[in-house]
Design an enzyme around this catalytic site. Structure first.
Site, PDB file in Angstrom:
ATOM      1  N   ASP A  13       0.830  -1.210   0.000  1.00  0.00           N
ATOM      2  CA  ASP A  13       0.000   0.000   0.000  1.00  0.00           C
ATOM      3  C   ASP A  13       0.865   1.261   0.000  1.00  0.00           C
ATOM      4  O   ASP A  13       1.980   1.252   0.517  1.00  0.00           O
ATOM      5  CB  ASP A  13      -0.913  -0.037   1.246  1.00  0.00           C
ATOM      6  CG  ASP A  13      -2.078   0.927   1.115  1.00  0.00           C
ATOM      7  OD1 ASP A  13      -2.305   1.452   0.010  1.00  0.00           O
ATOM      8  OD2 ASP A  13      -2.756   1.164   2.120  1.00  0.00           O
ATOM      9  N   GLY A  14       0.296   2.318  -0.551  1.00  0.00           N
ATOM     10  CA  GLY A  14       0.935   3.633  -0.474  1.00  0.00           C
ATOM     11  C   GLY A  14       1.561   4.117  -1.774  1.00  0.00           C
ATOM     12  O   GLY A  14       2.235   5.148  -1.791  1.00  0.00           O
ATOM     13  N   ARG A  17       0.064   7.660  -2.635  1.00  0.00           N
ATOM     14  CA  ARG A  17       0.551   8.745  -1.774  1.00  0.00           C
ATOM     15  C   ARG A  17       2.035   9.033  -2.013  1.00  0.00           C
ATOM     16  O   ARG A  17       2.491  10.164  -1.951  1.00  0.00           O
ATOM     17  CB  ARG A  17       0.296   8.405  -0.295  1.00  0.00           C
ATOM     18  CG  ARG A  17      -1.129   8.707   0.130  1.00  0.00           C
ATOM     19  CD  ARG A  17      -1.489   8.016   1.412  1.00  0.00           C
ATOM     20  NE  ARG A  17      -1.693   6.598   1.198  1.00  0.00           N
ATOM     21  CZ  ARG A  17      -1.695   5.685   2.161  1.00  0.00           C
ATOM     22  NH1 ARG A  17      -1.470   6.047   3.414  1.00  0.00           N
ATOM     23  NH2 ARG A  17      -1.905   4.425   1.885  1.00  0.00           N
ATOM     24  N   ARG A  26      -0.439   9.119 -10.001  1.00  0.00           N
ATOM     25  CA  ARG A  26      -0.498   7.905  -9.170  1.00  0.00           C
ATOM     26  C   ARG A  26       0.180   6.713  -9.844  1.00  0.00           C
ATOM     27  O   ARG A  26       0.836   5.902  -9.186  1.00  0.00           O
ATOM     28  CB  ARG A  26      -1.961   7.530  -8.879  1.00  0.00           C
ATOM     29  CG  ARG A  26      -2.702   8.531  -8.018  1.00  0.00           C
ATOM     30  CD  ARG A  26      -4.155   8.099  -7.854  1.00  0.00           C
ATOM     31  NE  ARG A  26      -4.253   6.752  -7.347  1.00  0.00           N
ATOM     32  CZ  ARG A  26      -4.153   6.418  -6.070  1.00  0.00           C
ATOM     33  NH1 ARG A  26      -3.969   7.343  -5.173  1.00  0.00           N
ATOM     34  NH2 ARG A  26      -4.256   5.165  -5.694  1.00  0.00           N
ATOM     35  N   HIS A  30       2.762   3.305  -8.936  1.00  0.00           N
ATOM     36  CA  HIS A  30       2.585   1.872  -9.226  1.00  0.00           C
ATOM     37  C   HIS A  30       3.804   1.313  -9.980  1.00  0.00           C
ATOM     38  O   HIS A  30       4.227   0.184  -9.732  1.00  0.00           O
ATOM     39  CB  HIS A  30       1.309   1.644 -10.048  1.00  0.00           C
ATOM     40  CG  HIS A  30       0.049   2.001  -9.318  1.00  0.00           C
ATOM     41  ND1 HIS A  30      -0.169   1.639  -7.998  1.00  0.00           N
ATOM     42  CD2 HIS A  30      -1.055   2.693  -9.697  1.00  0.00           C
ATOM     43  CE1 HIS A  30      -1.361   2.098  -7.617  1.00  0.00           C
ATOM     44  NE2 HIS A  30      -1.911   2.742  -8.623  1.00  0.00           N
ATOM     45  N   GLU A  60     -12.440  -4.563  -4.931  1.00  0.00           N
ATOM     46  CA  GLU A  60     -12.946  -3.201  -4.741  1.00  0.00           C
ATOM     47  C   GLU A  60     -12.171  -2.192  -5.598  1.00  0.00           C
ATOM     48  O   GLU A  60     -12.648  -1.085  -5.835  1.00  0.00           O
ATOM     49  CB  GLU A  60     -12.849  -2.797  -3.254  1.00  0.00           C
ATOM     50  CG  GLU A  60     -13.793  -3.570  -2.320  1.00  0.00           C
ATOM     51  CD  GLU A  60     -13.286  -4.969  -1.923  1.00  0.00           C
ATOM     52  OE1 GLU A  60     -12.114  -5.290  -2.219  1.00  0.00           O
ATOM     53  OE2 GLU A  60     -14.071  -5.747  -1.328  1.00  0.00           O
ATOM     54  N   LEU A 124      10.539 -20.704  -4.701  1.00  0.00           N
ATOM     55  CA  LEU A 124       9.542 -19.805  -4.097  1.00  0.00           C
ATOM     56  C   LEU A 124       8.184 -19.934  -4.788  1.00  0.00           C
ATOM     57  O   LEU A 124       8.103 -19.900  -6.014  1.00  0.00           O
ATOM     58  CB  LEU A 124      10.045 -18.356  -4.233  1.00  0.00           C
ATOM     59  CG  LEU A 124       9.086 -17.255  -3.778  1.00  0.00           C
ATOM     60  CD1 LEU A 124       8.949 -17.246  -2.257  1.00  0.00           C
ATOM     61  CD2 LEU A 124       9.550 -15.883  -4.278  1.00  0.00           C
ATOM     62  N   SER A 184      -8.146  -5.032   4.920  1.00  0.00           N
ATOM     63  CA  SER A 184      -8.824  -4.695   3.657  1.00  0.00           C
ATOM     64  C   SER A 184      -9.161  -5.910   2.797  1.00  0.00           C
ATOM     65  O   SER A 184      -8.865  -5.940   1.603  1.00  0.00           O
ATOM     66  CB  SER A 184      -7.972  -3.705   2.838  1.00  0.00           C
ATOM     67  OG  SER A 184      -7.763  -2.543   3.567  1.00  0.00           O
TER      68      SER A 184
HETATM   69  C1  FPP Z   1      -1.865   0.195  -3.354  1.00  0.00           C
HETATM   70  O1  FPP Z   1      -1.429   1.517  -3.381  1.00  0.00           O
HETATM   71  C2  FPP Z   1      -1.351  -0.534  -4.490  1.00  0.00           C
HETATM   72  C3  FPP Z   1      -2.096  -1.096  -5.469  1.00  0.00           C
HETATM   73  C4  FPP Z   1      -3.577  -1.039  -5.507  1.00  0.00           C
HETATM   74  C5  FPP Z   1      -1.452  -1.749  -6.603  1.00  0.00           C
HETATM   75  C6  FPP Z   1      -0.288  -2.637  -6.304  1.00  0.00           C
HETATM   76  C7  FPP Z   1       0.385  -2.870  -7.553  1.00  0.00           C
HETATM   77  C8  FPP Z   1       1.710  -2.897  -7.755  1.00  0.00           C
HETATM   78  C9  FPP Z   1       2.731  -2.820  -6.706  1.00  0.00           C
HETATM   79  C10 FPP Z   1       2.158  -2.936  -9.160  1.00  0.00           C
HETATM   80  C11 FPP Z   1       2.496  -4.096  -9.886  1.00  0.00           C
HETATM   81  C12 FPP Z   1       2.091  -5.430  -9.514  1.00  0.00           C
HETATM   82  C13 FPP Z   1       2.532  -6.503 -10.206  1.00  0.00           C
HETATM   83  C14 FPP Z   1       2.037  -7.838  -9.811  1.00  0.00           C
HETATM   84  C15 FPP Z   1       3.513  -6.395 -11.311  1.00  0.00           C
HETATM   85  P1  FPP Z   1      -2.521   2.670  -3.486  1.00  0.00           P
HETATM   86  O2  FPP Z   1      -2.680   3.032  -4.904  1.00  0.00           O
HETATM   87  O3  FPP Z   1      -3.773   2.230  -2.814  1.00  0.00           O
HETATM   88  O4  FPP Z   1      -1.818   3.806  -2.707  1.00  0.00           O
HETATM   89  P2  FPP Z   1      -2.539   4.956  -1.840  1.00  0.00           P
HETATM   90  O5  FPP Z   1      -3.255   4.268  -0.717  1.00  0.00           O
HETATM   91  O6  FPP Z   1      -1.397   5.782  -1.396  1.00  0.00           O
HETATM   92  O7  FPP Z   1      -3.466   5.675  -2.762  1.00  0.00           O
END
Ligand code: FPP
Length: 236
Positions: A13-14, A17, A26, A30, A60, A124, A184
């Site tokens: 998460d994060g 932000r 955003r 990612h 969600e 793994l 979550s």
């Molecule tokens: C949460 O941060 C993150 C996600 C919803 C996406 C996670 C995805 C990756 C790390 C990218 C790639 C994955 C693969 C499998 C290649 P957020 O967007 O909710 O952050 P916020 O809470 O700060 O808005």
């Protein structure tokens, strides 16, 4: 690493932000988050962890702006295509966990291929939760049981055998980055006895040494499973 730690779950998460703090879109978070994931997977492989499950996209999350959803899906496809050979060479077994019915055909094809190529690997077990919700997993398991009509009554182990995580040990340690202290909908059944590690670090900044800190923290926890400290000491 202690023997009892076989499975780590991570709520990455994060990203948003992290990007916002840098006045970036955003999706930039990612992209950085995907780079972090690569390093963490390499590290888990290096330390000999058996199972790593990451929460990449929740049920969600479809409610996010269409552009972000589409970019996330494209990013996953790109990374999967790019990393598959290396993961296979490192003996990792890839598995996607979640509802596949809404994924775009190209991504689904890449997922099926990645799972097929790596299915006999015994390093793994790298599990990626995509269009995943822990509650939905329980519901789909129960619906399958009802449809099959084989069981008049269910037990914990019967239900577990119908979950997406069938055959995997439950995660002993779950990590969530970015300062949020909740699950979550991640592994709601499987986390019954998980140790929960929360850190303020945003996912793009999460480094292998912080994973080591989380593991060290886990190794110092007393896992009582309903028993008392004294009972555990008597068994030692
Ligand atoms: C949460 O941060 C993150 C996600 C919803 C996406 C996670 C995805 C990756 C790390 C990218 C790639 C994955 C693969 C499998 C290649 P957020 O967007 O909710 O952050 P916020 O809470 O700060 O808005």
């Amino acid at each position: 690493m202690q023997k009892t730690l076989q499975h780590i779950g991570i709520i990455m998460d994060g990203n948003g932000r992290w990007a916002k703090k840098r006045f970036m879109p955003r999706v930039f978070g990612h992209i950085k988050g995907a780079n972090t994931l690569k390093k963490i997977v390499e590290h888990c492989n290096h330390i000999g962890l058996k199972h790593l499950t990451v929460f990449a996209f929740g049920r969600e999350n479809w409610q996010r702006p269409e552009e972000e959803v589409s970019l996330l899906m494209k990013l996953m496809l790109k990374k999967l295509n790019k990393e598959i050979d290396e993961l296979h060479n490192k003996n990792a077994k890839i598995q996607f966990i979640g509802d596949r019915s809404r994924l775009n055909p190209e991504l689904l094809q890449a997922i099926l291929l990645a799972e097929d190529i790596t299915k006999h690997n015994n390093g793994l077990n790298f599990n990626i939760c995509l269009d995943y919700s822990g509650q939905h997993d329980i519901v789909q398991a129960i619906n399958t049981i009802i449809k099959e009509g084989k069981h008049k009554q269910i037990t914990e182990s019967i239900l577990e055998s119908y979950l997406y995580t069938e055959g995997m040990p439950n995660p002993e340690l779950i990590i969530r980055t970015s300062g949020e202290a909740r699950l979550s909908n991640f592994m709601v059944w499987q986390s019954a006895y998980s140790e929960l590690y929360f850190t303020n670090t945003f996912w793009p900044d999460f480094k292998p040494n912080e994973l080591d800190c989380a593991i060290a923290w886990y190794n110092n926890r007393e896992r009582r499973f309903g028993q008392t400290s004294e009972q555990l000491k008597d068994k030692e």
